[in-house]
Enzyme design. Structure first.
Site, short mmCIF file in Angstrom:
data_model
loop_
_atom_site.label_atom_id
_atom_site.label_comp_id
_atom_site.label_asym_id
_atom_site.label_seq_id
_atom_site.Cartn_x
_atom_site.Cartn_y
_atom_site.Cartn_z
N CYS A 179 61.59 17.58 29.53
CA CYS A 179 61.90 18.97 29.18
C CYS A 179 62.35 18.98 27.72
O CYS A 179 62.12 18.01 26.99
CB CYS A 179 62.94 19.58 30.13
SG CYS A 179 64.58 18.82 30.07
N ARG A 220 66.69 20.61 33.13
CA ARG A 220 65.59 20.53 34.10
C ARG A 220 65.14 19.11 34.41
O ARG A 220 65.04 18.72 35.59
CB ARG A 220 64.39 21.34 33.58
CG ARG A 220 64.64 22.82 33.53
CD ARG A 220 63.61 23.55 32.71
NE ARG A 220 63.73 23.25 31.28
CZ ARG A 220 62.97 23.75 30.34
NH1 ARG A 220 61.98 24.57 30.65
NH2 ARG A 220 63.17 23.44 29.07
N ASP A 248 63.61 27.78 31.58
CA ASP A 248 64.73 27.08 30.96
C ASP A 248 66.04 27.77 31.37
O ASP A 248 66.26 28.93 31.01
CB ASP A 248 64.53 27.16 29.44
CG ASP A 248 65.60 26.39 28.67
OD1 ASP A 248 66.54 25.90 29.32
OD2 ASP A 248 65.47 26.29 27.45
P1 4NP Z 1 66.46 21.61 29.25
O1 4NP Z 1 67.32 22.87 28.74
O2 4NP Z 1 65.24 21.53 28.36
O3 4NP Z 1 66.10 22.00 30.65
O4 4NP Z 1 67.36 20.40 29.16
C1 4NP Z 1 67.72 22.99 27.41
C2 4NP Z 1 68.92 22.45 27.01
C3 4NP Z 1 69.33 22.59 25.68
C4 4NP Z 1 68.52 23.24 24.79
C5 4NP Z 1 67.30 23.79 25.18
C6 4NP Z 1 66.89 23.66 26.51
N1 4NP Z 1 68.94 23.40 23.43
O5 4NP Z 1 68.20 23.98 22.64
O6 4NP Z 1 70.03 22.92 23.07
#
Ligand code: 4NP
Length: 162
Positions: A14, A20, A130
């Site tokens: 991810c 995720r 997300d």
């Molecule tokens: P993930 O969610 O891709 O599911 O881990 C996110 C966590 C942090 C960020 C973006 C998506 N961020 O930009 O910090």
């Protein structure tokens, strides 16, 4: 005992590797173990903002509520060499798939990559949303989507005829 099933190596990817894909790693590891499959499951992120961090507290909470402990995981970057190390790479969303292509460069191998949700709904190209900016219900929704896709993955493996 010799297993008739292949020792697959699977990477879940991810953006941050804190919401995720840690859930996807934890869920698939748990299900593979329950099914007696000798699978290696890992996860990584494409944006590097949270490298070294534990999964988001709500991902940990939702996983734990389902009997899966993901607290020992630590975020790491997706790297081109992951194409050498893994048989299959699942992107949680289409923007992640674009990142994987960009980061992998010459190592990119389309045959190894797919959106995780295509396991459940082939050809629909659905993304796992997300949950990062939202409240707890988003994490439950994400858990349920990933759980269903991982169940299908295991079921496919157990009913393979070749
Ligand atoms: P993930 O969610 O891709 O599911 O881990 C996110 C966590 C942090 C960020 C973006 C998506 N961020 O930009 O910090």
């Amino acid at each position: 005992m010799v297993s008739i099933f292949a020792a697959m190596k699977i990477l879940m990817v991810c953006l941050g590797n804190i919401c995720r894909s840690p859930l996807a790693e934890g869920i698939l590891k748990h299900k593979a173990k329950q099914a007696g499959l000798d699978w290696t499951v890992d996860s990584a992120g494409t944006n590097g903002y949270h490298v070294g961090e534990a999964p988001h507290r709500l991902s940990q909470k939702v996983a734990m509520a389902n009997g899966i402990d993901i607290c020992a995981q630590r975020a790491r970057n997706f790297v081109p060499a992951d194409f050498d190390r893994y048989d299959k790479i699942y992107a949680m969303a289409d923007d992640v798939l674009d990142d994987i292509k960009r980061i992998a460069g010459k190592k990119y191998d389309a045959a190894k990559v797919d959106l995780l949700m295509n396991e459940l709904y082939p050809g629909k190209h659905l993304s796992v949303p997300d949950p990062w900016y939202g409240p707890e219900p988003g994490y439950h929704e994400v858990y349920d989507m990933i759980e269903a896709a991982c169940s299908r993955l295991i079921q496919k493996e157990m009913t393979k005829t070749d």
